[in-house]
Every structure is written in C-alpha cells, then in structure tokens.
Design an enzyme around this catalytic site. Structure first.
Site, mmCIF file in Angstrom:
data_model
loop_
_atom_site.group_PDB
_atom_site.id
_atom_site.type_symbol
_atom_site.label_atom_id
_atom_site.label_comp_id
_atom_site.label_asym_id
_atom_site.label_seq_id
_atom_site.Cartn_x
_atom_site.Cartn_y
_atom_site.Cartn_z
ATOM 1 N N LYS A 116 1.036 -3.155 4.870
ATOM 2 C CA LYS A 116 0.119 -3.956 4.058
ATOM 3 C C LYS A 116 0.791 -4.905 3.063
ATOM 4 O O LYS A 116 1.781 -4.574 2.443
ATOM 5 C CB LYS A 116 -0.825 -3.039 3.261
ATOM 6 N N SER A 154 0.856 -1.184 0.000
ATOM 7 C CA SER A 154 0.000 0.000 0.000
ATOM 8 C C SER A 154 0.890 1.230 0.000
ATOM 9 O O SER A 154 1.933 1.245 0.663
ATOM 10 C CB SER A 154 -0.875 -0.027 1.254
#
Ligand code: ARG
Length: 464
Positions: free
Chosen positions: A280, A274
């Site tokens: 992420k 991300s």
C-alpha cells in the site's frame, strides 16, 4: 490585582472562576493587545492623562511585554490577555501601570485585538493561497499540451488540456483570495475609543489611534463596535470556502491516484504505508485535508449560531467567538501548507491521461459540430452521431474506426475531413473561446492567472 473586585464582598466560586477564564486561549492575542495598548497610551498622553515620562515608561514596558511573550505555563490568577498585560505592566513599572486603563474597556480591547488578529491572518492566508495556486500554474506550464478527459456526472465528457483542468482550481483559490480581501476591507476599522458601550469618557483622538494601528478609520458607533463580530464570521466563512475547495481538490486527486485512473503519482513524502498490506501507498495527506475541512465548517457554524439573538451591546457570549477563529485559521493554514508541498511534489502520468483522452467517444460532440458546419441542424447531427456511437458500442470500436459504409448507414457522409475532425487535437482546438480549452486560450489563461497571482505573493510582508 483583580480588575473588578471592589464592588464584591466575596470572590467567585473557584470552579466558576477557572471555567470562565479566557487566558488559556486568548494569550495568542498578546502582540495585538500590546500594539493596541501602545496606541491607547499615546492617546492618553495627548489627552493629558499620562506625562511624557510616564508615556515613555509605559511604551518601553509594553514593548518588553511583547518581546517576552506570554508565560510558558498558564497563570491561574490571570483572567484574560487584557488582565495579563495590566498585571505585568504593574510588575514592571508600578503604580503608573494602573493608569493605562483610563478611558477604555476590555469590550473595545477585545473587539480591537480580534480585528488585528483577523487582519493579520487574512494577509497570511492570502499569501499562502497565492503560493498554493502558483504551484498549479507551474504544473500547468509543465503539462504543456498534454490532454486528459474532463468528466461530467463523473463520466467521460470531452477532452481538455491538463493545464486547463489545473487552472480550474486556480480560479477557486483566486475567488477565495478575493473573499478574504473583501472581508479585510470591512474589518479594517478601529473600535478603540468606544469604551464599554457608550464611547470613552475622555477626549481621545480616535483618528490618531486608528492610524497608529493602520486602521482605515475609527468605528462609527460605540454600541455596534463593541459587540460586532461580523468580521470574524466573514473571515471564518471565507476559510470555510478555502476548506471546501481544498476538499474537492483532495478528493479528485485521491480518485485520480487510484489504479483505476492512474493519472496521479502520489509523492512518497506525502503518503504513508499500511502496517498490514505491504503493497500500500495511501494518500493520507489528501484524506486528512478532506477530513479537516469538516472541522472548519463546524467552526463557521459555531460562530454564526453563537451570535444569533445577542442583544446590543457586549455580552460575555462574545468570548466564545475567539476559539472558532483561532482554530479555523490554524486548521486552514496547516491544510494549505501541506497541500502546497503536495502540489509541488506530485507527478502526473501524462501518457495515461492522454490515452484516456483519446477514447470513450469524447469526440462525439466535435463530430456533430463538423456536421453542423456542413449546414446540418444540431439536433439532427446529435441524433445521427448518437446512432454512430451505438454502432461503435456494438462493434467495440471508436468513432474514428467506424467505416465510411457504417457512417452511411447512419445517414452521415463521412469524408476525409470528417475523420480529420475526430482527431484529439482537432477536438481540443474547436473549444476556441475565452475560458475554453483550445491551446491558445489556455496559454492566455495561464498568463492571466500568473499576473493575478503575482500581486499577492509576499502580501503579508508588505502589510506587516
Ligand atoms: N475576555 C473577554 C472577552 O473575550 C474580554 C471582555 C470582557 N468584558 C467584560 N465586560 N467582562 O470577551
């Protein structure tokens, strides 16, 4: 030269002409147009329309056109792939090139080219699916006797072997392969010789043309042959099933890769990060597969509704059946390739799966089965074990942790054998039927799946 200008005193409106052309997309049919044209030329020579020298010249030039491929840039004066081959042939061999269209129509040509394209894609998709399914078999072998929960209603239901779960997907993809081969059986007939609608005007040897193109036989009715697109619909419907199964697989792997499940470790090479949240690791490959499935369904619907209400025989609407076929074939090929890479690289957290398989009362049915073996009617056993589960919920424990006295309160005589029957291995072992999750059955199923798949790997090469 245009293919049909003689009867007209003026050319088409420029915008209409641009808009109705199919060359920008039907150029992918070039190899098939060349193959079909070679077969037709051979039949023309046999019928005395081409001399043997003219045939040799024509075949030589057609091969060259096939090797050259279509031009990089679109050619605005070219209407479609059939026009392109005729025009290029004329450039290469002159007037004799204009003999090729004797006794044939673009209506039969497109029906033939599209069948050849679908046949090739059917074989290629079969090969890709067999490779994909083989990655499940390999992972199933690696999983050995590891267990995991199986879910119904997405609630823990009963433990199964991880291999059993993976082989469930193999069944879906084997059905897809079967659907493709069924579609292939029906499509493999040759429209050449059907002419525009009523049959060719020359005594062409249709059997010989069909066999040159490796079709099983010529089509039986010229009106149906030039307007039938069932094979295209069946193919794209079969691809829609593949997309459907891929989307179910993708969804489950996305779910199982969440921290909440923690069964699937996303391979870095098929994940993205991300730009905002440094921690992420996102399952983009799986999400895109799930997302693209919808596009394949859309192509299937476009084809089906495009054919609705078409009177016999050829109508220009049929030109619109090409792009859904090309697009669906391309989408599914990309999806299966990425999915195969993903499945080859993915790792499972067997410890987490095994832990999850060992709790949550998934031995309740096995406990009831034990009581049934002692002679108790199942409905009664179900009721008593249900009471025991209720006690477990109150005490925050599992069935195997409940004391003998607690069981006595529920009306169950819990001897040592009863407790033995609650162990994970015992629970797995009682599902000892063909198609069940007992280890010996899964090993048999693994063997059967391997044998079935081995016949399809390499099928595309065998057929080309
Ligand atoms: N490009 C056309 C198609 O895809 C070829 C057949 C044209 N036939 C005709 N009668 N205009 O359908």
């Amino acid at each position: 030269m245009k293919m049909w200008s003689g009867r007209f005193s003026q050319g088409p409106d420029a915008e209409f002409e641009r808009w109705q052309r199919s060359f920008p997309f039907d150029r992918v049919l070039l190899p098939h147009e060349v193959a079909a044209s070679k077969a037709h030329a051979t039949a023309l020579a046999k019928a005395g329309v081409l001399t043997s020298d003219e045939l040799a010249t024509t075949l030589f030039a057609l091969d060259q056109i096939g090797r050259e491929g279509t031009p990089e840039a679109d050619e605005p004066t070219i209407e479609d792939v059939h026009h392109y081959v005729e025009a290029r042939l004329f450039e290469l061999v002159g007037e004799v090139g204009y003999k090729l269209h004797t006794g044939r129509s673009r209506n039969e040509q497109i029906a033939t080219d599209l069948r050849l394209y679908v046949r090739e894609q059917t074989d290629e998709t079969t090969r890709l699916l067999a490779e994909f399914a083989s990655t499940f078999v390999k992972q199933a072998e690696e999983a050995g006797d590891s267990a995991m929960p199986a879910y119904t209603h997405l609630q823990r239901a009963e433990p199964v072997l991880v291999a059993h779960w993976l082989l469930a997907y193999v069944e879906m993809f084997l059905r897809d392969i079967d659907r493709l081969s069924d579609c292939r059986k029906r499509l493999n007939v040759c429209p050449l010789g059907s002419g525009a609608v009523a049959g060719t005007i020359l005594p062409l040897d249709r059997e010989a043309i069909a066999s040159l193109l490796e079709f099983d036989s010529p089509t039986a009715n010229s009106m149906d042959a030039t307007s039938d697109r069932d094979f295209a619909i069946e193919f794209v419907q079969a691809l829609a099933f593949v997309a459907l199964h891929l989307s179910r697989w993708a969804e489950e792997f996305i779910l199982f890769s969440t921290t909440e499940f923690g069964f699937v470790k996303l391979p870095e090479e098929y994940s993205t990060g991300s730009s905002a949240m440094p921690q992420k690791k996102n399952p983009d490959a799986l999400e895109l597969i799930r997302g693209k499935a919808g596009k394949v369904f859309a192509e299937a619907t476009a084809l089906f509704s495009g054919m609705k209400g078409l009177p016999l025989a050829y109508n220009k609407d049929l030109q619109e059946t090409q792009q859904p076929v090309f697009s669906a074939a391309q989408q599914v090929s990309g999806m299966v390739r990425v999915a195969t890479g993903f499945m080859g690289a993915v790792e499972f957290n067997y410890a987490a799966m095994q832990r999850a398989a060992s709790c949550g009362f998934m031995n309740a049915q096995a406990a009831a089965a034990y009581l049934v073996r002692q002679g108790m009617p199942f409905r009664r056993a179900h009721e008593l074990i249900g009471k025991a589960v209720r006690l477990c919920v109150e005490q925050s424990c599992e069935l195997e942790q409940l004391s003998r006295d607690d069981y006595a309160l529920c009306g169950i005589d819990a001897d040592q054998q009863f407790y033995n029957a609650l162990a994970l291995n015992e629970v797995l072992a009682i599902h000892n039927v063909p198609g069940g999750t007992a280890a010996t059955r899964v090993r048999e199923a693994l063997q059967t799946a391997k044998e079935k798949l081995s016949q399809f790997v390499g099928v595309a090469h065998a057929c080309s």
